[in-house]
Design a protein around this motif. Structure first.
Motif, PDB file in Angstrom:
ATOM      1  N   ILE A 140      24.092  43.748  16.640  1.00 39.96           N
ATOM      2  CA  ILE A 140      25.471  44.169  16.884  1.00 39.96           C
ATOM      3  C   ILE A 140      26.086  43.342  18.012  1.00 39.96           C
ATOM      4  O   ILE A 140      27.211  42.877  17.918  1.00 39.96           O
ATOM      5  CB  ILE A 140      25.516  45.685  17.204  1.00 39.96           C
ATOM      6  CG1 ILE A 140      25.093  46.469  15.948  1.00 39.96           C
ATOM      7  CG2 ILE A 140      26.902  46.100  17.688  1.00 39.96           C
ATOM      8  CD1 ILE A 140      24.873  47.944  16.178  1.00 39.96           C
TER       9      ILE A 140
ATOM     10  N   GLY B 244      19.045  46.551  22.639  1.00 39.47           N
ATOM     11  CA  GLY B 244      20.465  46.609  22.981  1.00 39.47           C
ATOM     12  C   GLY B 244      20.919  47.910  23.609  1.00 39.47           C
ATOM     13  O   GLY B 244      22.108  48.183  23.679  1.00 39.47           O
TER      14      GLY B 244
ATOM     15  N   LEU C 195      27.259  52.195  18.721  1.00 41.53           N
ATOM     16  CA  LEU C 195      26.009  52.815  18.253  1.00 41.53           C
ATOM     17  C   LEU C 195      25.073  51.753  17.704  1.00 41.53           C
ATOM     18  O   LEU C 195      25.481  50.899  16.910  1.00 41.53           O
ATOM     19  CB  LEU C 195      26.299  53.832  17.152  1.00 41.53           C
ATOM     20  CG  LEU C 195      26.874  55.177  17.607  1.00 41.53           C
ATOM     21  CD1 LEU C 195      27.172  56.044  16.390  1.00 41.53           C
ATOM     22  CD2 LEU C 195      25.900  55.894  18.536  1.00 41.53           C
ATOM     23  N   GLN C 196      23.824  51.821  18.153  1.00 45.97           N
ATOM     24  CA  GLN C 196      22.812  50.872  17.669  1.00 45.97           C
ATOM     25  C   GLN C 196      21.928  51.543  16.632  1.00 45.97           C
ATOM     26  O   GLN C 196      21.666  50.993  15.573  1.00 45.97           O
ATOM     27  CB  GLN C 196      21.931  50.423  18.851  1.00 45.97           C
ATOM     28  CG  GLN C 196      22.689  49.874  20.047  1.00 45.97           C
ATOM     29  CD  GLN C 196      22.971  48.403  19.916  1.00 45.97           C
ATOM     30  OE1 GLN C 196      22.522  47.762  18.997  1.00 45.97           O
ATOM     31  NE2 GLN C 196      23.735  47.862  20.839  1.00 45.97           N
ATOM     32  N   ALA C 197      21.414  52.716  16.981  1.00 46.65           N
ATOM     33  CA  ALA C 197      20.472  53.395  16.088  1.00 46.65           C
ATOM     34  C   ALA C 197      20.649  54.899  16.242  1.00 46.65           C
ATOM     35  O   ALA C 197      21.017  55.393  17.308  1.00 46.65           O
ATOM     36  CB  ALA C 197      19.042  52.987  16.426  1.00 46.65           C
TER      37      ALA C 197
ATOM     38  N   ALA D 245      24.916  49.425  12.784  1.00 43.77           N
ATOM     39  CA  ALA D 245      24.125  50.583  13.214  1.00 43.77           C
ATOM     40  C   ALA D 245      23.141  50.974  12.106  1.00 43.77           C
ATOM     41  O   ALA D 245      23.480  50.937  10.926  1.00 43.77           O
ATOM     42  CB  ALA D 245      25.040  51.761  13.540  1.00 43.77           C
TER      43      ALA D 245
ATOM     44  N   HIS E 108      21.868  56.444  19.796  1.00 40.33           N
ATOM     45  CA  HIS E 108      21.582  55.425  20.805  1.00 40.33           C
ATOM     46  C   HIS E 108      22.680  54.379  20.799  1.00 40.33           C
ATOM     47  O   HIS E 108      22.851  53.687  19.795  1.00 40.33           O
ATOM     48  CB  HIS E 108      20.240  54.750  20.512  1.00 40.33           C
ATOM     49  CG  HIS E 108      19.088  55.683  20.551  1.00 40.33           C
ATOM     50  ND1 HIS E 108      18.495  56.075  21.724  1.00 40.33           N
ATOM     51  CD2 HIS E 108      18.429  56.343  19.577  1.00 40.33           C
ATOM     52  CE1 HIS E 108      17.519  56.920  21.464  1.00 40.33           C
ATOM     53  NE2 HIS E 108      17.447  57.106  20.178  1.00 40.33           N
ATOM     54  N   GLY E 109      23.390  54.289  21.894  1.00 39.73           N
ATOM     55  CA  GLY E 109      24.410  53.263  22.036  1.00 39.73           C
ATOM     56  C   GLY E 109      23.980  52.233  23.062  1.00 39.73           C
ATOM     57  O   GLY E 109      22.934  52.374  23.694  1.00 39.73           O
ATOM     58  N   ALA E 110      24.806  51.198  23.218  1.00 39.84           N
ATOM     59  CA  ALA E 110      24.454  50.123  24.150  1.00 39.84           C
ATOM     60  C   ALA E 110      24.392  50.613  25.598  1.00 39.84           C
ATOM     61  O   ALA E 110      23.650  50.066  26.405  1.00 39.84           O
ATOM     62  CB  ALA E 110      25.471  48.986  24.020  1.00 39.84           C
TER      63      ALA E 110
ATOM     64  N   TRP F 220      22.559  57.273  25.616  1.00 38.21           N
ATOM     65  CA  TRP F 220      22.065  57.995  24.431  1.00 38.21           C
ATOM     66  C   TRP F 220      22.427  59.468  24.550  1.00 38.21           C
ATOM     67  O   TRP F 220      22.653  59.989  25.656  1.00 38.21           O
ATOM     68  CB  TRP F 220      20.551  57.840  24.275  1.00 38.21           C
ATOM     69  CG  TRP F 220      19.769  58.380  25.435  1.00 38.21           C
ATOM     70  CD1 TRP F 220      19.438  57.717  26.583  1.00 38.21           C
ATOM     71  CD2 TRP F 220      19.232  59.711  25.580  1.00 38.21           C
ATOM     72  NE1 TRP F 220      18.728  58.538  27.426  1.00 38.21           N
ATOM     73  CE2 TRP F 220      18.583  59.764  26.844  1.00 38.21           C
ATOM     74  CE3 TRP F 220      19.221  60.849  24.771  1.00 38.21           C
ATOM     75  CZ2 TRP F 220      17.946  60.920  27.304  1.00 38.21           C
ATOM     76  CZ3 TRP F 220      18.594  62.001  25.235  1.00 38.21           C
ATOM     77  CH2 TRP F 220      17.963  62.013  26.486  1.00 38.21           C
TER      78      TRP F 220
END
Lengths: 369, 369
Positions: free
Chosen positions: A236, A268, B179-181, B259, B278-280, B283
């Motif tokens: 991302i 990240g 958002l990553q995951a 994401a 989970h964001g950069a 969380w």
């Protein structure tokens, strides 16, 4: 007084248990395995502190490309200046009788080479995770250690951490019933300039470095090898950290038992790592993968059947860093002293690498093309 | 005094906001939408209690195959005996002016039929999740409501729950970064004899009934539709509950943003449902999907950038069951009164069914063959 390598070998041949070794009976100071630490990065400093607090281990040599740093650390841990080696001089460790084993704390892609050279030098090898950057390398490392008749252990520190072991004991007792599903995540926001995000040194993205904890936990708790693999990789943040390796990896495993496992890792964002285990009669969650403060929560059956009374659990490890490393080093030292197999041998590292390769392949991003 | 349907239509045409409706200005009792509850199972009892505590809703009719049970409930909630219908008499609801809307709380496979018949009877429809057992049915339901000019809302109660909405506000504000995951799980150990585990009534296994909460959360927080689907289904408990539907479903989604989301659901164990974002820059975790006690934990940036100071959050909803249902019913009632679009229209249910179908297909277990 530590024993010589010849004396260790003699004792090893007798396969004596810790409680029955001669020095224990004679009230003597227990022998210590002498470690040469290869690579003086962040993880090595935890190991150095761990060994300082250990019963069966000591630091006897260092390998580093930075002489000044090595001399400072040598002074701190009582290592003689003549036992500091550069990478060019590395193979001379064979002649140093104070070195029984090495601790390989180098970037991932250098694990195979230095494990194999250490084995050829007649030294036992404790190697950091990930064991290597391919399953082929892992096999070469196992073979080299077998040929050289030295032991090989992968430094999966959580296998030596009490909350993790308690969780494993609960699962194996059947109190949460057959495992149905597991979930886990681990990750952090990687700093600019780290070797980890280069393909040449890291081998791949976050799964190699931090997702491997989740993967290893799944395999440990399932007690078998996964038979089905699905995966996705994604990036991302379009910055220089993710030019060579991906930022995020998520995966889905199927075990022969029918248990399913889903995991996620990132470079990240701070993921506050965790794993969760769901059985027919209860669940357990452990956070985190850090060096201390493991926290176990859950609710499970008092007796191993569906209708049993449920017990709530909420327990935090009081052990501080570097206790993981104390236990890890002493486990390997005792394996050497007593000629036993480490709980996390090379085969454990190989299995994780096989899974990592299968996940990347399933994600349409094969590692070795 | 509640308004007649004609009066509602007139007000709706004016598209007035809640604060400006005439009865509010005149200090009158607000009007209430009259609901006919179709199916008197477990979820209906929460809804009945919710409506009892609501401001804009009331129960005016019941549909049940069990006259005794229906009469007992009718007495409890002040429903006239002549407004109790059997399924054979169902279409007569069209003539009952006290019924403005229906609440479809039937087994999954009956949602489409009763939604469409209710629409034809000129009644607005609040339908439980999963909206139906196929995306084709969902589309038919949307079309029928459009043709009949009635509103259609899917009862995704967590969209009306304050902790969930707070979490959404934090995500949308950018405070945890892109958002990553995401990870989530939900499930329970299903009792013998439930309709849910039959293909004919449930439509499928745990993903339809409980995994849908995880899936819906992923789509809500991602703010877009997933573009990649992977899945696995598995059954471990070889008993009569899992002859027609699978016990476990796990899945892996990819969103266009990059994401990734991994979810798990079971009918074979108490999962203590949760989702984790989970964001950069931080969380968030919310547990659970139950009727009260939502618990939000997390750590996120004070300002929306990576190096901002982090804020810890740990907050538990003090609202008790049936507050979800109060908010849900009143939201739909206000949409009817003010002629506005529900936050969770039929299209929301359709999107989830499309995902469910794609997950089963990816798992090699297509639903409709």
């Amino acid at each position: 007084m530590p024993l010589t390598r010849r004396q260790f070998s003699k004792l090893s041949a007798l396969s004596l248990g810790a409680a029955h070794v001669p020095w224990a009976l004679a009230g003597q100071e227990p022998p210590r395995i002498g470690y040469c630490v290869i690579g003086l990065g962040r993880i090595a400093t935890h190991f150095l502190e761990g060994v300082k607090n250990s019963q069966h281990s000591k630091i006897t040599a260092l390998v580093s490309g930075h002489r000044d740093k090595a001399e400072r650390i040598a002074a701190q841990y009582g290592v003689p200046r003549e036992s500091i080696y550069s990478y060019e001089e590395f193979d001379r460790i064979a002649q140093n009788k104070a070195i029984d084993a090495v601790y390989v704390a180098l970037p991932n892609s250098m694990h195979a080479e230095y494990t194999i050279r250490s084995a050829k030098a007649g030294k036992h090898v404790l190697c950091e995770k990930p064991m290597a950057i391919s399953s082929a390398e892992c096999q070469q490392m196992i073979d080299a250690c077998k040929t050289a008749k030295v032991k090989l252990m992968i430094a999966y520190r959580l296998h030596y951490e009490p909350i993790t072991l308690k969780t494993l004991e609960i699962v194996r007792s059947g109190r949460i019933g057959p495992l149905q599903a597991m979930e886990a995540a681990n990750g952090f926001s990687i700093k600019f300039g780290e070797w980890r995000y280069t393909k040449a040194l890291g081998g791949g993205g976050s799964l190699f470095d931090v997702g491997i904890y989740c993967l290893n936990a799944f395999r440990m708790f399932a007690g078998q090898e996964p038979s089905g693999f699905q995966g996705e990789v994604a990036t991302i943040d379009r910055d220089e950290r993710f030019k060579e390796v991906e930022e995020n990896v998520s995966w889905l495993l199927r075990f022969p038992s029918g248990a399913l496992a889903t995991g996620a890792s990132t470079y990240g964002g701070d993921m506050a790592g965790f794993y969760r285990l769901h059985g027919a009669y209860g669940w357990l969650q452990v956070g985190t993968y850090t060096y201390q403060g493991q926290h176990l929560q859950g609710r499970y059956a008092e007796e191993p059947h569906r209708d049993a009374k449920r017990i709530d659990i909420d327990e935090t490890s009081q052990e501080k860093d570097p206790m993981h490393f104390v236990r890890e080093a002493d486990h390997f030292s005792q394996c050497i002293l007593q000629n036993t197999q480490p709980n996390t041998p090379g085969e454990e590292g190989l299995s994780d690498l096989r899974c990592i390769e299968a996940i990347y392949k399933a994600a349409g991003a094969p590692l070795h093309v």
